[in-house]
Design an enzyme around this catalytic site. Structure first.
Site, mmCIF file in Angstrom:
data_model
loop_
_atom_site.group_PDB
_atom_site.id
_atom_site.type_symbol
_atom_site.label_atom_id
_atom_site.label_comp_id
_atom_site.label_asym_id
_atom_site.label_seq_id
_atom_site.Cartn_x
_atom_site.Cartn_y
_atom_site.Cartn_z
ATOM 1 N N SER A 1 -10.471 6.940 -3.473
ATOM 2 C CA SER A 1 -11.708 7.720 -3.310
ATOM 3 C C SER A 1 -12.908 7.091 -4.006
ATOM 4 O O SER A 1 -13.733 7.799 -4.599
ATOM 5 C CB SER A 1 -11.490 9.169 -3.767
ATOM 6 O OG SER A 1 -10.499 9.793 -2.962
ATOM 7 N N HIS B 1 0.859 -1.195 0.000
ATOM 8 C CA HIS B 1 0.000 0.000 0.000
ATOM 9 C C HIS B 1 0.890 1.239 0.000
ATOM 10 O O HIS B 1 1.957 1.253 0.618
ATOM 11 C CB HIS B 1 -0.911 -0.008 1.234
ATOM 12 C CG HIS B 1 -1.977 1.039 1.160
ATOM 13 N ND1 HIS B 1 -1.737 2.354 1.458
ATOM 14 C CD2 HIS B 1 -3.280 0.965 0.785
ATOM 15 C CE1 HIS B 1 -2.853 3.045 1.273
ATOM 16 N NE2 HIS B 1 -3.804 2.229 0.864
ATOM 17 N N GLY C 1 -7.635 8.936 -0.434
ATOM 18 C CA GLY C 1 -8.038 9.765 0.699
ATOM 19 C C GLY C 1 -8.191 11.231 0.358
ATOM 20 O O GLY C 1 -8.301 12.073 1.248
HETATM 21 C C1 PEP Z 1 -6.857 3.058 0.214
HETATM 22 O O1 PEP Z 1 -6.330 3.473 1.217
HETATM 23 O O2 PEP Z 1 -6.518 1.962 -0.248
HETATM 24 C C2 PEP Z 1 -7.880 3.881 -0.415
HETATM 25 C C3 PEP Z 1 -8.234 3.593 -1.640
HETATM 26 O O3 PEP Z 1 -8.390 4.911 0.335
HETATM 27 P P1 PEP Z 1 -9.607 5.898 -0.073
HETATM 28 O O4 PEP Z 1 -10.718 5.028 -0.608
HETATM 29 O O5 PEP Z 1 -9.983 6.581 1.209
HETATM 30 O O6 PEP Z 1 -9.092 6.828 -1.108
#
Ligand code: PEP
Length: 251
Positions: free
Chosen positions: A213, A96, A174
């Site tokens: 997101s 990640h 995010g």
């Molecule tokens: C993630 O952390 O893998 C992610 C996709 O976060 P978000 O959906 O909040 O962008």
């Protein structure tokens, strides 16, 4: 047309105590009973066992958010694949961007972690993606190529199909700034092409998710793209109703 079951994975990051995990699952599991996409929740380490106990009678599987490449040793604070397996965990997120950025998870380590997860019987969800500066500098293709080649270097061609890849552009994580369906499809088509250069069979079997997101109102358009096989969801997976709506969007 390849027959790939869509996969929706909830990455809770450093959120939810054990009690909060129970509350989430009490609300979410009845909503996830219908057949359709595969669903995985990824709680933090302390909540894994409880999540496994609560999900065992359901279609929902449990994965961890990180793992060390060695099966045991002097690595204070780390957790190994056999330890996760022992809890009944079935998969693990690897690479990640937050682990790469804040905890120095390198491509060299990932080249060992991905086969270690597979060897233990865990489904690896390998995250790759470019930063905003790299996209602006037209480096997306180069970054994705380097990450895929390096991180999967030690996975034999015939096992590539068992890996899940999540394309997560860092600028979309995010931030509320989702990649357009076209941008996500283009990057994921590229990733599938990289797998195809090693094995056509693996390329048609491997599931490649989009992450960044994803929300109930944009999930359907993203997931309906021909190469997008589901989503890795951060923020919107913390609320059972929102995550259930994203799962529904993939039905
Ligand atoms: C993630 O952390 O893998 C992610 C996709 O976060 P978000 O959906 O909040 O962008």
């Amino acid at each position: 047309m390849p027959d790939r079951t869509p996969l929706l994975a909830a990455n809770w990051k450093m959120h939810k105590t054990t009690d909060e995990t129970e509350d989430f699952l009490a609300d979410f599991l009845p909503r996830a009973e219908d057949s359709g996409p595969e669903v995985v929740v990824c709680p933090s380490f302390p909540s894994l066992q409880r999540a496994v106990e609560l999900c065992v009678q359901s279609r929902v599987r449990v994965a961890a958010q990180s793992m060390h490449e060695e099966s045991e040793g002097a690595f204070t604070g780390e957790v190994s694949a056999p330890m996760l397996l022992d809890l009944g965990v079935q998969g693990v997120i690897l690479g990640h961007s937050e682990r790469r950025q804040y905890f120095n998870e390198t491509d060299e380590a990932l080249a060992r972690k991905v086969p270690a997860a597979l060897d233990a019987g865990l489904e690896p969800i390998l995250c790759v993606g470019e930063s905003e500066a790299q996209r602006d500098a037209d480096e997306t293709e180069g970054v994705l190529t380097r990450q895929i080649e390096a991180d999967l270097a030690n996975v034999p061609d015939q096992r590539l199909g068992a890996v899940v890849i999540a394309y997560e552009p860092i600028w979309a994580i995010g931030t509320g700034r989702t990649a357009t369906a076209e941008q996500a499809q283009e990057a994921i088509e590229l990733i599938r092409g990289l797998i195809e250069s090693r094995s056509a069979e693996a390329a048609s079997a491997i599931r490649v998710l989009y992450g960044g997101s994803v929300k109930p109102d944009n999930a359907a358009e993203l997931i309906s793209q021909p190469d997008i096989d589901g989503a890795l969801v951060g923020g919107a997976s913390l609320e059972p109703g929102d995550f259930a709506a994203i799962v529904d969007a993939a039905r």
